[in-house]
Write a protein that holds these residues in place. Structure first.
Motif, mmCIF file in Angstrom:
data_model
loop_
_atom_site.group_PDB
_atom_site.id
_atom_site.type_symbol
_atom_site.label_atom_id
_atom_site.label_comp_id
_atom_site.label_asym_id
_atom_site.label_seq_id
_atom_site.Cartn_x
_atom_site.Cartn_y
_atom_site.Cartn_z
ATOM 1 N N ASN A 180 -1.292 6.676 1.214
ATOM 2 C CA ASN A 180 -2.725 6.949 1.352
ATOM 3 C C ASN A 180 -3.538 5.689 1.639
ATOM 4 O O ASN A 180 -4.767 5.743 1.746
ATOM 5 N N GLY A 181 -2.857 4.560 1.749
ATOM 6 C CA GLY A 181 -3.557 3.317 2.016
ATOM 7 C C GLY A 181 -4.110 2.629 0.782
ATOM 8 O O GLY A 181 -4.815 1.626 0.893
ATOM 9 N N GLU A 182 -3.792 3.138 -0.397
ATOM 10 C CA GLU A 182 -4.309 2.540 -1.630
ATOM 11 C C GLU A 182 -3.528 1.268 -1.958
ATOM 12 O O GLU A 182 -2.295 1.241 -1.861
ATOM 13 N N VAL B 127 0.845 -1.199 0.000
ATOM 14 C CA VAL B 127 0.000 0.000 0.000
ATOM 15 C C VAL B 127 0.874 1.239 0.000
ATOM 16 O O VAL B 127 2.015 1.228 0.484
ATOM 17 N N LYS C 107 -8.741 1.805 -1.500
ATOM 18 C CA LYS C 107 -7.918 1.627 -0.302
ATOM 19 C C LYS C 107 -8.047 0.203 0.226
ATOM 20 O O LYS C 107 -9.130 -0.374 0.244
#
Length: 600
Positions: free
Chosen positions: A509-511, A506, A576
């Motif tokens: 941004n947690g994507e 990831v 995410k």
């Protein structure tokens, strides 16, 4: 002190729920709720029928039976207009296609039906039908009953499987209450709504049906809904005629189903409600002016054909119309009603009205059976056929064909009329009609809209169980996340602490960017000279598929089948990372839900 204040803040409902969870087992509490659902749905059905009859009598009691009545051109349009205003400005939601809404709630919304459906369909359909809308009150009351069951379950915080069962209890109670037909209510729920029949579901459904029927008997008396007295018993020589009637009913059902869908598609082209009102109102009012039996549910016509014995009796069906006095046109008149009924029903709903197809099915079936018998008798084709008997058989045939529900057709007509002596021919006609339409249409008029979108569950237990599952119940989050800029050395440290062999990659941004599979780097992970030469972004790979948190469990299983993967990452609408779903976790959850769902 704070604990005492918090306790005082709890509502009586919250305190009752806590007490219930400690003192009353869930399966016993479901029986209590099914009993309440039966009472409430029967009261709603009685109120709806009363309201429809009151409005109709008030508007038409002074009509001249020997000539035309011009107010037939006004009442239906005004009724649709009032219904449209009520829906747009008071309800502010779509309430049409009641049974389809129930199927959708079971299939996609975990059996939750909006609270306004407990009353909105009653008011809207009463206005529509009382003013002449050529539809039935039964589908709206079935939606009302299901909404009552769903909201009773929601108020007391019942689980999804209990909500599904209570939706079925409400629907069964509605059918049992409005028709005074408890067996038909039970069978309708199993056959049309596809509620699985287990010992856990059978008893609550029976409680609702018996309770609703009993309340209806108390309110309206013990008589069957339609008066019917069998003057001639069914003879074995009439079996071929019964089978032919079933085939004819299947073909009329096919015409009704396809014509209704075609007309409704025309109305869907227009977004302006006033254009729909103009088209639907004009079509409906003209048809009712020409053929007054199309006014409302048409139950007066059914009673006439079931109880008439001579041509003089049957010719009164042409009262109030421009055909009055033309007795030689009886069959032509009735055939035109069969032809145009679908346009009247479609115009009612398409123009902004609210109603169902229970009554149109019974109405068309009765006329179809009468035409078949009268035509054969007039031309001396085969043995003599009692018109009233075959009118009754036709009702079962049309309902079986349109709804794809032969058992419902058989038991409903037997209970509606008390015609149990015709049980064998009822079965013949219903099965023949059902087999005929199944050649052309695999889905009923209720389910085909959802089937085209892939939003329909069936008696297939796999789909029913998957409906009770959701993504949240199977997502696993104990996977160690890594960043794309980490080197192999840092990756090895993460691996040493991990319990899994999959690692989501990831960004800040947690994507989710990809995944690292332990087996893919096993050959280099112990070579320390490579620790600072390789970055995670070099050896990460794209997952074979990604599961969205909004995906249904059926869609999730399809992705597993397509990819042959055992683990797939879950992402939200923004991409995410949320966790992983494993096939083994789904299997375990599936097994547990199946046990809970089918337990006796």
């Amino acid at each position: 002190m704070d604990a005492i204040i918090d306790e005082n803040k709890k509502s009586w409902l919250q305190r009752f729920i806590l007490w219930r969870e400690k003192k009353i087992r869930e399966k016993h509490f479901i029986l209590i709720l099914s009993f309440l659902a039966g009472i409430f749905t029967a009261l709603a059905a009685w109120f709806l029928k009363f309201l429809v009859e009151w409005i109709k009598e008030f508007l038409t009691e002074n009509f001249d039976s020997t000539g035309v009545n011009w107010l037939y051109l006004v009442y239906p349009v005004f009724g649709i207009f009032l219904t449209g205003l009520f829906i747009r400005y008071i309800v502010k939601d779509d309430i049409s296609h009641g049974v389809t809404k129930i199927l959708y709630a079971i299939s996609r919304r975990q059996s939750r039906i909006k609270r306004h459906n407990t009353w909105s369909s009653v008011i809207a359909s009463a206005i529509t039908i009382g003013f002449g809308g050529s539809v039935g009150a039964e589908a709206p009351i079935v939606l009302t009953g299901s909404a009552i069951g769903s909201n009773l379950g929601s108020v007391f915080k019942m689980e999804h499987k209990a909500l599904m069962l209570l939706v079925g209890c409400g629907a069964a109670g509605a059918v049992a209450g409005i028709f005074k037909a408890p067996i038909a209510g039970l069978v309708f729920t199993l056959e049309v709504l596809m509620i699985d029949l287990t010992m856990a579901s059978l008893l609550p459904l029976l409680v609702s049906c018996v309770t609703a029927a009993t309340v209806s008997y108390i309110l309206t008396g013990p008589d069957a809904m339609f008066k019917f007295h069998m003057d001639e018993p069914f003879l074995m020589e009439r079996i071929p005629s019964a089978i032919l009637l079933g085939i004819a009913c299947g073909l009329v059902s096919l015409y009704f189903t396809r014509a209704m869908n075609s007309v409704e598609n025309i109305f869907r082209r227009y977004n302006n409600p006033y254009i729909k009102l103009a088209i639907g109102g004009a079509m409906l009012s003209i048809l009712i002016f020409l053929f007054p039996p199309l006014y409302g549910e048409g139950y007066d016509t059914i009673n006439l054909l079931l109880n008439g014995v001579t041509n003089h009796d049957w010719n009164t069906v042409m009262n109030n119309s421009i055909f009055y006095g033309f007795d030689n046109l009886l069959l032509v008149y009735l055939a035109m009603i069969v032809l145009f009924k679908v346009f009247a029903s479609s115009a009612t709903n398409g123009g902004g009205g609210c109603g169902g197809i229970f009554a149109p099915s019974l109405f068309l079936g009765c006329i179809t059976g009468f035409i078949f018998a009268h035509f054969c008798n007039e031309l001396h084709i085969g043995p003599y056929i009692p018109e009233k008997n075959f009118a009754l058989l036709g009702m079962a045939g049309l309902m079986s064909g349109v709804m794809h529900a032969p058992l419902t057709g058989i038991f409903l007509i037997a209970e509606l009329t008390g015609g149990y002596d015709l049980f064998l021919p009822l079965m013949m006609v219903s099965v023949s009609s059902y087999l005929t339409i199944m050649i052309f249409e695999p889905h009923s008029i209720y389910s085909m809209r959802l089937a085209k979108k892939g939003e329909l569950i069936t008696h297939h237990k796999d789909k029913a169980v998957l409906t009770l599952m959701n993504i949240d119940s199977v997502v696993e989050t104990d996977f160690e996340k890594v960043r794309p800029d980490m080197d192999l050395g840092e990756m090895v440290k993460v691996i040493s602490q991990a319990k899994r062999n999959l690692f989501p990659v990831v960004d800040v941004n947690g994507e989710l960017l990809g995944i690292v599979v332990l087996d893919d780097i096993r050959n280099i992970m112990f070579r320390q000279e490579l620790y600072h030469r390789f970055k995670v972004e070099k050896f990460m790979i794209s997952p074979p598929a990604r599961i969205n948190v909004t995906d249904s469990m059926e869609e999730v299983m399809k992705k597993f089948d397509d990819t042959k993967a055992w683990n797939l990452p879950v992402i939200d609408e923004e991409g995410k990372y949320k966790g992983f779903v494993s096939k083994s976790k789904i299997f375990n959850s599936y097994r547990q839900v199946l046990v809970d769902f089918s337990e006796d």
